[in-house]
Design a protein around this motif. Sequence first.
Motif, short mmCIF file in Angstrom:
data_model
loop_
_atom_site.label_atom_id
_atom_site.label_comp_id
_atom_site.label_asym_id
_atom_site.label_seq_id
_atom_site.Cartn_x
_atom_site.Cartn_y
_atom_site.Cartn_z
N ASP A 62 9.37 -3.66 -2.48
CA ASP A 62 8.64 -3.96 -1.54
C ASP A 62 7.93 -5.40 -2.18
O ASP A 62 8.45 -6.95 -1.26
N CYS A 120 -2.73 -7.36 2.94
CA CYS A 120 -1.28 -7.31 2.00
C CYS A 120 -1.68 -8.37 0.92
O CYS A 120 -1.77 -8.31 -0.14
N MET A 150 1.00 -1.18 -0.18
CA MET A 150 -0.28 0.20 -0.20
C MET A 150 1.05 1.08 0.42
O MET A 150 2.34 1.60 0.54
N GLU A 184 2.72 -7.53 7.04
CA GLU A 184 2.72 -7.99 5.20
C GLU A 184 2.80 -8.97 4.70
O GLU A 184 1.73 -9.14 4.04
N GLU A 234 9.40 -6.03 4.77
CA GLU A 234 8.37 -5.74 4.18
C GLU A 234 8.20 -7.71 3.32
O GLU A 234 7.86 -8.07 4.75
N TRP A 235 8.17 -7.63 2.04
CA TRP A 235 8.08 -8.93 1.07
C TRP A 235 8.97 -10.24 1.95
O TRP A 235 11.02 -9.11 1.66
CA CA Z 1 4.00 -4.15 -0.35
#
Ligand code: CA
Length: 639
Positions: A519, A234, A1, A325, A431-432
């Motif tokens: 991300d 997400c 996001m 996430e 994040e990822w």
């Molecule tokens: Ca993300």
Amino acid sequence: MSKDFSAMEDSNPSSNPSIHEVSSPTRRRVLQGGLGGVVTSLLAPLSSVAVLSGCATVGSPDKLIGFKSVPATRIDDLIVPEGYTATAAFMWGEPVGVAGAMPEWKADASNSAADQELQLGMHHDGMNYFPLDGSKRGLLVMNHEYTDDGLLHKDGMQAWSAEKVRKSMAAHGVGVIEIEDRNGSWDIVRPSQYARRITAATPVALSGPAAGHPMMCTAADPAGIAVLGTMANCAHGHTPWGTYLTCEENWASYFNGRAKPTAHEARWGLRKEGRGYRWHEHEERFDLNKHENEPNRFGWVVEIDPMDPTSTPIKRTALGRAAHEGAWVAQTKAGRAVVYMAEDAQFEYIYKFVSRDRVKPGGFAANKELLDHGTLFVAKFNNDNSGEWIEVSHGKNGLTAENGFANQGDVLIKSRQAGDILGATKMDRPEWIAIDPHNGEVYCTLTNNTRRGADKQPAADAANPRVNNTMGNIIKWKEAGDFDGASFTWSHFVMAGDPANQRAQTQGNIKGDIFGSPDGLWFDDRGILWIQTDAHSTNMHKDDYAGIGNNMMLAADPRTGEVRRFLVGPVNCEVTGVVCTPDMRTMFVNIQHPGESPTDRSDPADPSKYSTWPSGQKGARPRSATVVIRKKDGGMIGT
Ligand code: CA
Ligand code: FEO
Ligand code: CA
């Protein structure tokens, strides 16, 4: 996001930083590869694509990446390399294919809430492909992270109503569609016995140590075991036993908090009016002044059996609570599941969960409680490139009643507070996570953190070395022993940013094509690392991003460090979510929030102000969509 609808006035260094943040299927846009080929043609056929069965073979080490990179751009279109086609499909509002209930999307956004409950949601994010017939037919399960209510409703947020709240809730959650390769065109199978929408109103079960905890009980659910809905979904994960994991990230944005939040509420970023979704005006449970425990029932990893549309999704509390996430699963040689998770917020933590039991053959039926029993750990990155996993268990390492943790339920509901006590490393928006299939190294994107080193904020450290980190980086680590190891060694895979930028802190060390704010991250089976970017809409134009342009996806060779740009998305989109069919000859990539306003929700009177993607028609609402990418010669993606 990538969107923040409100000013960043939060002073709590640990609160969430932000909500960050085509036409019908018969009028798909086919985008030809190469910058010279971005002029699109409606109704153009895909080139014929050979579909081979069986698993992908590992490419020659010298030719892991073979395509010619595309340039960074600021144009309002989607670009893929020469020799590739990209087709926008599976868009917001398309009916998922529930038999007898397939309302068509209306271009003026006049669909009802009841329609939206049967259509794909908004703002596509993480996704996975579950084969039904190899690489020819499968289930695509995808998250719908958030909504732009200026686009979702015909007249935006004017005349706010219960119907609009219901529609907004229905556009969140998860979509399950059956898709099929029909002579080179991937279509949604309608009707499909698998088609399903899970929304912010769908009944969801709570399991694990926090289920039934007093902080989870509400007037509507005095036992604390059943929640309505999942939201802010997400990224994702999938398990070796065939289930999908959807992760609740910016859930705090949806609650109307107290004018003076408690310490617990403040630590989780709950504040008055939330971030302007206004659900609480018609759905009382989102007003924590009236239902103070409802927020505790969000922030979990949710397990879904995609093969059974009647199954109840389950929030797995043993994995801890966070602005999750995603949740990525590895398996140890002994057969235990290890779930890696990161919390995307400035100065938050990286976790892993190690299952008590071994994964059993027999699919979900044989592993229904696997994620309910195990041990949670949080990461500490030392400055000497060593690292350790600190156990997040009641009674250990100071997680005691004297410190506010009377039991494991307390520890899990207050995972952030537990991480604070444990001295976990405050990261730059992790994040990822992706795991190298060849050597087991674990990679994690650290998107950015512009508050790093600011007044009264944590200073730079070895793992998060940049003050005012606008560009982000990718960190990686190798566990000592197997994935359940107690310690690790870490290094930076790449520091993002333009080496030619005038600001030293922004100059990256990328070998190849430049990017910022990594991300999404995914290793395919051959070992190509796919990187997706989410530079905030509002900082796209800042000097740091001047030469970088729109958000994009790149391919990296982890052995050489080379990074090559594969795709550039349309204006003000985020590129997030990627998966391939098992034969590696079709890639699905999600484009989220094309044309997002840098400052506010979209204006329903001028919805295409920033982008017309994917329809290309002035005045049309831009739509989140899945892009189907193939090689014209039928080859594997990336070659
Ligand atoms: Ca993300
Ligand atoms: Fe939803 Fe952290 O991106
Ligand atoms: Ca993001």
